[in-house]
Design a protein around this motif. Structure first.
Motif, mmCIF file in Angstrom:
data_model
loop_
_atom_site.group_PDB
_atom_site.id
_atom_site.type_symbol
_atom_site.label_atom_id
_atom_site.label_comp_id
_atom_site.label_asym_id
_atom_site.label_seq_id
_atom_site.Cartn_x
_atom_site.Cartn_y
_atom_site.Cartn_z
ATOM 1 N N LEU A 442 -2.478 -27.070 4.213
ATOM 2 C CA LEU A 442 -2.963 -25.784 4.701
ATOM 3 C C LEU A 442 -2.368 -24.677 3.833
ATOM 4 C CD1 LEU A 442 -2.837 -25.940 8.607
ATOM 5 C CD2 LEU A 442 -4.843 -25.565 7.186
ATOM 6 N N GLN A 443 -3.207 -23.770 3.374
ATOM 7 C CA GLN A 443 -2.765 -22.719 2.466
ATOM 8 C C GLN A 443 -3.100 -21.351 3.056
ATOM 9 O OE1 GLN A 443 -5.116 -23.799 -0.887
ATOM 10 N NE2 GLN A 443 -4.014 -25.705 -1.247
ATOM 11 N N PRO A 444 -2.188 -20.756 3.787
ATOM 12 C CA PRO A 444 -2.439 -19.407 4.313
ATOM 13 C C PRO A 444 -2.117 -18.348 3.261
ATOM 14 C CG PRO A 444 -0.331 -20.206 5.092
ATOM 15 C CD PRO A 444 -0.934 -21.326 4.286
ATOM 16 N N TYR A 445 -2.711 -17.179 3.414
ATOM 17 C CA TYR A 445 -2.355 -16.062 2.551
ATOM 18 C C TYR A 445 -2.572 -14.758 3.307
ATOM 19 C CZ TYR A 445 -7.179 -14.501 1.698
ATOM 20 O OH TYR A 445 -8.446 -13.998 1.854
ATOM 21 N N TRP A 446 -1.877 -13.729 2.840
ATOM 22 C CA TRP A 446 -2.115 -12.379 3.355
ATOM 23 C C TRP A 446 -1.789 -11.379 2.251
ATOM 24 C CZ3 TRP A 446 1.888 -8.908 3.301
ATOM 25 C CH2 TRP A 446 3.187 -9.415 3.264
ATOM 26 N N HIS A 447 -2.468 -10.248 2.310
ATOM 27 C CA HIS A 447 -2.216 -9.163 1.361
ATOM 28 C C HIS A 447 -2.464 -7.848 2.087
ATOM 29 C CE1 HIS A 447 -2.608 -6.481 -2.129
ATOM 30 N NE2 HIS A 447 -1.961 -7.398 -2.812
ATOM 31 N N LEU A 448 -1.492 -6.947 2.031
ATOM 32 C CA LEU A 448 -1.562 -5.679 2.749
ATOM 33 C C LEU A 448 -1.247 -4.538 1.788
ATOM 34 C CD1 LEU A 448 -1.732 -4.118 5.490
ATOM 35 C CD2 LEU A 448 0.756 -4.451 5.667
ATOM 36 N N SER A 449 -2.065 -3.505 1.824
ATOM 37 C CA SER A 449 -1.793 -2.310 1.027
ATOM 38 C C SER A 449 -1.955 -1.073 1.910
ATOM 39 C CB SER A 449 -2.721 -2.229 -0.184
ATOM 40 O OG SER A 449 -4.066 -2.086 0.210
ATOM 41 N N HIS A 450 -1.126 -0.073 1.625
ATOM 42 C CA HIS A 450 -1.130 1.158 2.412
ATOM 43 C C HIS A 450 -1.143 2.354 1.470
ATOM 44 C CE1 HIS A 450 -0.410 4.192 5.349
ATOM 45 N NE2 HIS A 450 0.859 4.404 5.017
ATOM 46 N N ARG A 451 -2.101 3.244 1.681
ATOM 47 C CA ARG A 451 -2.231 4.435 0.857
ATOM 48 C C ARG A 451 -1.334 5.536 1.424
ATOM 49 N NH1 ARG A 451 -5.776 6.185 -2.925
ATOM 50 N NH2 ARG A 451 -7.057 4.321 -2.653
ATOM 51 N N LEU A 452 -0.328 5.916 0.646
ATOM 52 C CA LEU A 452 0.603 6.953 1.068
ATOM 53 C C LEU A 452 0.058 8.348 0.806
ATOM 54 C CD1 LEU A 452 3.911 5.364 -0.284
ATOM 55 C CD2 LEU A 452 2.996 5.241 2.040
ATOM 56 N N SER A 453 -0.796 8.448 -0.218
ATOM 57 C CA SER A 453 -1.432 9.721 -0.562
ATOM 58 C C SER A 453 -2.735 9.410 -1.282
ATOM 59 C CB SER A 453 -0.506 10.569 -1.443
ATOM 60 O OG SER A 453 -0.350 9.973 -2.719
ATOM 61 N N ASP A 454 -3.380 10.432 -1.798
ATOM 62 C CA ASP A 454 -4.642 10.218 -2.506
ATOM 63 C C ASP A 454 -4.453 9.381 -3.762
ATOM 64 O OD1 ASP A 454 -5.970 11.686 -0.635
ATOM 65 O OD2 ASP A 454 -5.952 13.562 -1.791
ATOM 66 N N THR A 455 -3.250 9.341 -4.303
ATOM 67 C CA THR A 455 -3.023 8.641 -5.572
ATOM 68 C C THR A 455 -2.021 7.494 -5.468
ATOM 69 O OG1 THR A 455 -1.302 10.252 -6.167
ATOM 70 C CG2 THR A 455 -3.548 10.687 -6.941
ATOM 71 N N LEU A 456 -1.184 7.485 -4.438
ATOM 72 C CA LEU A 456 -0.082 6.525 -4.363
ATOM 73 C C LEU A 456 -0.276 5.544 -3.216
ATOM 74 C CD1 LEU A 456 2.685 5.878 -5.681
ATOM 75 C CD2 LEU A 456 3.730 7.299 -3.893
ATOM 76 N N SER A 457 -0.040 4.252 -3.500
ATOM 77 C CA SER A 457 -0.140 3.219 -2.468
ATOM 78 C C SER A 457 0.915 2.153 -2.714
ATOM 79 C CB SER A 457 -1.539 2.587 -2.453
ATOM 80 O OG SER A 457 -1.834 1.981 -3.702
#
Length: 679
Positions: A442-457
């Protein structure tokens, strides 16, 4: 007892391709230059020749025959995406068993870290995604003439011809197009080894009408790469990982030019069909069926093994009838829906492969004792080669997965799980012993991104994978023994900036990664077996964009702490091949006063590379400089481009590491001149 299993066998695949291309040809209508060009899907000739201007980051970008970046399909974070099965064509799973020529594709991109965000089912050590060379709604052709000259004599020669032809441009009905390409290439190395290759590729394109309710695209393709003759390149093997003498870099191997019996030959084919369609209510399906096949009628390796300080034992190793074949397929069903400002995706996927290979059966001839200081005597043709028995293996692998993607103006989340079943059957040619290996994971994965501003994440993720281990190398006591698959794990996190600098686009990424996997190496009995765990941790960064309207820059660097923890003894060492620091910098300058001219500069630094796990020996650091220029002009009604490149500008002696304690000579200063005519 032989076990019968159910596998997919796309025996009709070549017929499907021919039928699709034949259907397109049957409805042929000569292209009209006034047609509505599909500029979003097809690159122009200028785009295809400039890897710097088309790069979104510095991790790895190939455009035409030029490539830049710190990573490629043979190395991402110190591991090989190709060996790990992390290659894609048009985003679809592809198991490569043969050389994939440049005629079939426009280029490729390495997806890793932040750039893999949004990818359904990412893989450890990144993904390399190839883009097919597709015809648009405008007729286009180009022909290129290429020649090289090195500081040690004549270099390569090549001729490429490409035709992109829309067969019925327009928007009202079905649209057909075809891309056809051919190439002749002669390679002459600084050591005077000569080889000759010829290639051909065709990519069909069938699209629905522009305003169709359920738009679709079908891409049948076929490529053939033939090797009429190829002379053996030298491998220099030392006992302690120290470099061979500098004089070995300047040796020539004239026997290879005048000995037809010493020439290898073979061919490689890649063909398949990729299709996708958008259904009403935001349903979408994608499918692919691809075969990759390579057959080597005969091959040779010339090996120089160190026996004393200045003495080497010369060996000629020959193999014949080696063959690799892989059929891979993928089916993907996706559903998208919207809630307020949020987008949701659900992906259901199946992918599989059936790979077979015949290997081994080598014959070795003693070439006598030689000295790199006094030169190499000509090779005399030995008597009949006595080949050992061949081994074979048969791999069947299938995966089923479910993935979910969530997109919000400030958040993006990807979750998924895949079940992979792996089965390998082997047959030892010498003992006729049959073995079978089965794995399920079994191969789980996750990826999370959060935009802190219009240009930075910021982003972070974790994924797992099941990778092929191959077979034990020739130098091992258990040579050609098939190894079980390995389980890999990867964690990464970082920060990404996307914005503008002086009103020009600019991207920057800085990330941390941690990749670990079981390690196969030589044990006390000189057998190639599981000896520990290798772990690569480090930082990678990239900057790409326009510093000025006339100046484009791409930079990337990776620092990594590579360690090998041995099972026996509990020792921790540096694995062979590891490099602590690498960086690449590229500048592309278009002077305003010379609108038809551009200049480019490339800088490459590679830190000391570990060459021996036993002694800890390392290659010296390598610094190489590359200069280039392009000049655009017209020849009657044709657009022409003259491309000049000088690599290894300061003619530094350098070696490339092939494997532990084994080296191949690097290239000296080399001039490359390319003339391209297009319309």
């Amino acid at each position: 007892m032989k076990k019968t299993t159910s596998v997919f066998r796309p025996a009709l695949l070549p017929r499907l391709i021919c039928a699709a291309l034949g259907l397109a040809a049957a409805t042929h209508v000569l292209a009209d230059d006034s047609g509505n060009a599909d500029k979003t899907a097809v690159k122009t000739s200028a785009d295809k020749n400039n890897a710097i201007s088309g790069a979104e980051d510095g991790f790895g970008n190939q455009s035409g025959k030029e490539s830049i970046g710190i990573y490629d399909d043979g190395n991402v974070r110190g591991f090989s995406p190709s060996k790990a099965g992390n290659l894609r064509i048009e985003g679809m799973y592809f198991d490569r068993a043969a050389y994939l020529g440049h005629l079939l594709t426009d280029g490729s991109k390495v997806r890793v870290g932040a750039t893999v965000s949004g990818y359904a089912f990412p893989a450890p050590t990144g993904i390399v995604d190839y883009e097919l060379r597709k015809a648009g709604d405008q007729r286009e052709w180009n022909i290129g003439f290429e020649m090289e000259q090195s500081a040690r004599g004549r270099g390569d020669r090549a001729t490429d011809v490409n035709l992109l032809l829309p067969l019925n441009p327009g928007t009202d009905g079905l649209r057909y197009g075809v891309s056809v390409a051919g190439s002749l290439y002669q390679e002459i190395t600084p050591g005077r080894e000569a080889s000759f290759y010829r290639s051909a590729a065709v990519v069909g394109r069938i699209r629905s009408a522009e305003n169709a309710v359920a738009p679709f695209e079908i891409l049948p393709f076929y490529s053939l790469d033939q090797t009429p003759y190829e002379t053996p390149h030298p491998y220099w093997q030392t006992t302690d990982g120290q470099l061979p003498p500098a004089s070995a870099l300047h040796l020539s191997y004239p026997a290879a030019l005048h000995a037809p019996w010493l020439r290898a030959s073979g061919n490689a084919r890649t063909y398949g069909v990729i299709a996708h369609q958008q259904w009403p209510e935001d349903w979408q399906w994608r499918t692919s069926l691809i075969r990759s096949h390579a057959k080597h009628r005969q091959s040779f390796d010339q090996v120089f093994s160190q026996t004393a300080a200045q003495q080497w034992q010369r060996s000629l190793i020959s193999e014949q009838g080696n063959e690799r074949d892989s059929r891979s397929a993928e089916i993907r069903l996706s559903k998208r829906w919207q809630t307020a400002d949020n987008s949701h995706w659900l992906h259901l996927i199946w992918r599989g492969r059936h790979a077979q290979q015949r290997y081994g059966g080598e014959a070795e001839t003693d070439g006598g004792s030689v000295s790199a200081e006094t030169g190499l005597p000509a090779l005399n043709r030995p008597g009949a080669f006595s080949y050992t028995a061949k081994s074979s293996d048969n791999v069947q692998q299938s995966s089923q997965g479910l993935a979910y993607a969530f997109a919000h103006p400030a958040w993006q989340l990807n979750l998924g799980i895949m079940q992979t079943r792996y089965e390998k059957q082997t047959r030892d040619g010498g003992t006729q012993t049959e073995r079978r290996i089965e794995e399920s994971q079994l191969q789980p994965y996750w990826h999370l991104s959060h935009r802190l501003s219009d240009t930075l994440s910021v982003y972070g993720g974790q994924t797992q994978g099941l990778e092929e281990s191959g077979v034990a190398p020739v130098s091992a006591s258990n040579r050609f023994e098939v190894l079980p698959p390995i389980r890999t794990r990867q964690h990464d996190l970082g920060v990404r900036w996307q914005g503008e600098l002086n009103a020009q686009r600019f991207n920057a990424v800085l990330g941390y990664f941690d990749v670990s996997k079981p390690y196969y190496g030589y044990n006390a009995a000189q057998a190639f077996a599981l000896t520990g765990t290798v772990r690569h941790r480090g930082l990678e960064g990239s900057i790409a964009g326009n510093l000025h309207p006339q100046l484009n820059m791409v930079m990337a660097a990776v620092w990594q702490d590579a360690t090998l923890s041995r099972t026996q003894g509990g020792t921790t060492i540096r694995p062979a091949g590891s490099i602590p620091l690498e960086w690449r910098s590229y500048l592309d300058y278009h002077p305003q006063q010379l609108a038809d001219t551009s200049f480019d500069l490339g800088l490459q630094y590679s830190g000391p590379q570990t060459t021996s796990e036993t002694t800890g020996s390392r290659l010296p650091k390598k610094v190489l400089v590359q200069l280039g220029a392009r000049y655009q002009f017209r020849v009657q009604d044709m657009q022409a481009q003259l491309r000049l490149q000088v690599s290894n500008l300061f003619n530094r002696d350098n070696w490339n590491m092939d494997s532990e304690n084994s080296f191949q000579p690097g290239k000296p200063r080399t001039w490359r001149l390319v003339l391209t005519l297009s319309q």
